[in-house]
Design an enzyme around this catalytic site. Structure first.
Site, PDB file in Angstrom:
ATOM      1  N   TYR A  24       0.808  -1.225   0.000  1.00 25.04           N
ATOM      2  CA  TYR A  24       0.000   0.000   0.000  1.00 25.04           C
ATOM      3  C   TYR A  24       0.844   1.279   0.000  1.00 25.04           C
ATOM      4  CZ  TYR A  24      -3.256  -3.678   1.120  1.00 25.04           C
ATOM      5  OH  TYR A  24      -3.964  -4.849   1.074  1.00 25.04           O
ATOM      6  N   HIS A 101      -9.944   0.787  -4.031  1.00 23.80           N
ATOM      7  CA  HIS A 101      -8.884  -0.039  -3.429  1.00 23.80           C
ATOM      8  C   HIS A 101      -7.541   0.572  -3.783  1.00 23.80           C
ATOM      9  CE1 HIS A 101     -11.678  -3.226  -2.379  1.00 23.80           C
ATOM     10  NE2 HIS A 101     -12.209  -3.063  -3.578  1.00 23.80           N
TER      11      HIS A 101
HETATM   12  C1  DHK Z   1      -7.098  -3.197   1.235  1.00 25.06           C
HETATM   13  C2  DHK Z   1      -7.012  -4.248   2.072  1.00 25.06           C
HETATM   14  O1  DHK Z   1      -6.775  -4.114   3.378  1.00 25.06           O
HETATM   15  C3  DHK Z   1      -7.136  -5.626   1.564  1.00 25.06           C
HETATM   16  O2  DHK Z   1      -7.726  -6.485   2.489  1.00 25.06           O
HETATM   17  C4  DHK Z   1      -7.865  -5.662   0.279  1.00 25.06           C
HETATM   18  C5  DHK Z   1      -7.493  -3.287  -0.165  1.00 25.06           C
HETATM   19  C6  DHK Z   1      -7.354  -4.649  -0.722  1.00 25.06           C
HETATM   20  C7  DHK Z   1      -6.813  -2.200  -0.980  1.00 25.06           C
HETATM   21  O3  DHK Z   1      -6.148  -2.474  -1.981  1.00 25.06           O
HETATM   22  O4  DHK Z   1      -6.947  -1.024  -0.608  1.00 25.06           O
HETATM   23  O5  DHK Z   1      -7.773  -6.950  -0.260  1.00 25.06           O
END
Ligand code: DHK
Length: 148
Positions: A24, A101
């Site tokens: 992320y 996402h």
């Molecule tokens: C965020 C999460 O915490 C995951 O559980 C998902 C999502 C994807 C994201 O890409 O922001 O699978």
């Protein structure tokens, strides 16, 4: 009156920027929120940006949005793939719903390929990191300008 948009974030989103896998990115959740707040203000939107690790809290906020918000942006995180209660609450909301996402969920494990949220969503943005969150704000700003 500016439109109010609820931007709801699910479990573990508060760990963005801290997660060792780097999935992320390196930006903190607080910084992502700050940039969304700045962008929403520039678009003339009033932004309620919230995060919870609890499904029922997210359901309560979606129900609250029926009374207080013109649109919802939601990243239900891990609950995306399991939560019928979140889907049912979203189905009872009248305005635009953007599913967002950070990561491209279709490039990841197969258990992330089926989203309950998508069934209620007007549109889906995935894989663009925090840029996708600002694009989601652009989308709701435009959708709310269109006549019903
Ligand atoms: C965020 C999460 O915490 C995951 O559980 C998902 C999502 C994807 C994201 O890409 O922001 O699978």
């Amino acid at each position: 009156m500016p439109h109010t948009v609820y931007f709801l974030n699910g479990p573990n989103a508060n760990l963005y920027g801290l997660d060792k896998s780097g999935t992320y990115g390196s930006e903190s959740f607080a910084s992502i929120e700050q940039r969304c707040q700045t962008h929403a203000a520039a678009l003339g939107l009033n932004l309620e940006f919230r995060q919870s690790n609890h499904e029922g809290v997210l359901v309560d906020w979606i129900q609250e949005a029926r009374l207080n918000a013109s649109a919802i942006i939601i990243n239900a995180a891990g609950l995306t793939y399991s939560s019928v209660p979140i889907l049912d609450a979203l189905m009872a909301f009248d305005g635009p719903i953007i599913e967002a996402h950070m990561s491209n969920i279709w490039k990841r494990e197969s258990f992330r390929h089926h989203s309950y949220v998508s069934k209620a969503a007007t549109g889906v943005i995935a894989g663009l990191g925090a840029l996708g969150y600002r694009l989601a704000l652009d989308a709701v700003a435009e959708l709310l300008e269109q006549p019903a």
